[in-house]
Structures are given as structure tokens and as C-alpha cells.
Design an enzyme around this catalytic site. Sequence first.
Site, PDB file in Angstrom:
ATOM      1  N   LYS A 140       0.829  -1.201   0.000  1.00  0.00           N
ATOM      2  CA  LYS A 140       0.000   0.000   0.000  1.00  0.00           C
ATOM      3  C   LYS A 140       0.865   1.253   0.000  1.00  0.00           C
ATOM      4  CE  LYS A 140      -1.867   1.885   3.622  1.00  0.00           C
ATOM      5  NZ  LYS A 140      -2.677   2.203   4.822  1.00  0.00           N
ATOM      6  N   ASP A 158      -6.421   0.876   0.798  1.00  0.00           N
ATOM      7  CA  ASP A 158      -6.560   1.163   2.219  1.00  0.00           C
ATOM      8  C   ASP A 158      -7.938   0.708   2.670  1.00  0.00           C
ATOM      9  OD1 ASP A 158      -8.328   3.078   1.268  1.00  0.00           O
ATOM     10  OD2 ASP A 158      -7.324   4.781   2.215  1.00  0.00           O
TER      11      ASP A 158
END
Length: 275
Positions: A140, A158
Site C-alpha cells: 500500500k 486502504d
Amino acid sequence: MAESKVGRTAAKPGKPESQLAMVRRARKINRELAQLYPYAHPELDFESPFQLLVATVLSAQTTDLRVNQTTPALFAAYPTPAALAAAVPEELEELIRPTGFFRNKAKSLIGLSIALRDQFGGEVPDRLDQLVTLPGVGRKTANVVLGNAFGVPGITVDTHFGRLVRRFGWTTEEDPVAVETAVGEIFPKSEWTMLSHRVIFHGRRVCHARKPACGACGIAPLCPSYGTGETDPEQARKLLKYELGGQPGQRLRPPAGFPGRAAAPATGTGEGEAE
């Protein structure tokens, strides 16, 4: 901001949606989100790949606003990887305390800075396989840095992104890597970074975790989860956050074209709260 189609209801479910129909609907949602949020952008203040990397590591389990209120003093004290690599842990911890989990974050920041100094010549690498070798950096964080500091397309999974793509019916996967793979197969690579911004913007402003503002959602006709939250348009509008709700955004230095107000610097210290 383009006018949203507030108050419209989603189509009633019929026969199971084919993969082709889902892809077409998903791409239409992306186009609609692009009209709703033509100003979508990363909501962390940064001026270099190194600053974005540090800010993204700090953003875990707190708000981007809290990070943006913390990083000016941090970058003034430690402007380079070499400076941060040599930080006294207790002094660094005190600077980043407002973001929460400050001991673990300080350890990661010092570790990744040492790696940047010793293995990458003091520069942030622009490859996924190299970024994920840095302490505290997962896919991420790596995709945030690649997409926004280097222009390399990436999907940022996320909590907001994962929640919305499941509500949209793009995937049922829970694992972030599986979500990234599934969504990446729906959209051309050139769309990945901006798609991430648009979906996350929508999740923060409209499609909240506990009480989504369905009645104020501009993509309601395309969403199979319409009705999960408040459907009355007037009541739903009261749930809107940030610039859509008439409040400041998360950046102290928002980019040109942002229609909302800049956030205010911190007036004190306190533990960050997850978004």
C-alpha cells in the site's frame, strides 16, 4: 465540482450480473467519480518522494490531517534520509507522538532511512520490489509513493478503498493484495492511481464505514449497496465530510483547484485517530 445526481435510487436488482456488465458498471462508476472529484489528489502534504514515503508510513492508524500537522516540524528537524537515519529514537518519538504508535513508527522511519542511505544512495527507489524491502513499507505504501511521487501506476488498497470496492460489487476479496489484483483486472493500468484517489475521496466524504450518505451519493444509481446508509437526501447531506460538508480538507497546503479550505495547523498534541 460537477453536480452530483443526489437523491436518485439505484436500479432494483434483477438477474445476477455478468462479469462483462460488472466491468462496464465499474468503469462508469470511475467516470462518474472523475466528474464528482476532478480535484482528487493525495491528501498528505509532501514536496519530495522521501517526504511522501515518511508521511505515508506515519499515516497508519491515524488521519492524514494529523500527519500533515506533524510533518512540518519533523522535516525541519530531519530533512534527509541521512539526518533521519541518525535520529535519537526518543527525540523522534516525541515529534511523531501525535500520530499514534510512535515507537513502532520511529523504528520504521529510522530503519528505512538507514536503508535509503546505505543501499540506495540516499534516494527513494522507484520500483515496487525495492520499496517493499524498506522497514515499515508494504505494498500500500509503495503504491502511494510510486503513483504520486514517480508517476508509476498503482492501486492503493486502504480501508476506504477495500470497503467501497466490495460495496460496489467489484470484488468480494478481503485480502488487500487480492483486492489489488481483482480491481487491477477491471481497469487499464493508466487509471490505477487516479482511481485510487477517487474511490478513497468518496469513502472519506460520502460512503462512510458506519453510516454512508446514500441519499447524497452521486453514483447511487450504479451501486448495488444503495440503502446501506441514510437514503433521505436532506438527512444524508448532513453526513457529508470535509469540503462536501463545508469543512476544511485534510491538507494544510492543498493543491490548486481544491474547492475546500485548507486545514489548520495543530494547536496541541494528542493521539491520532484512525479515519
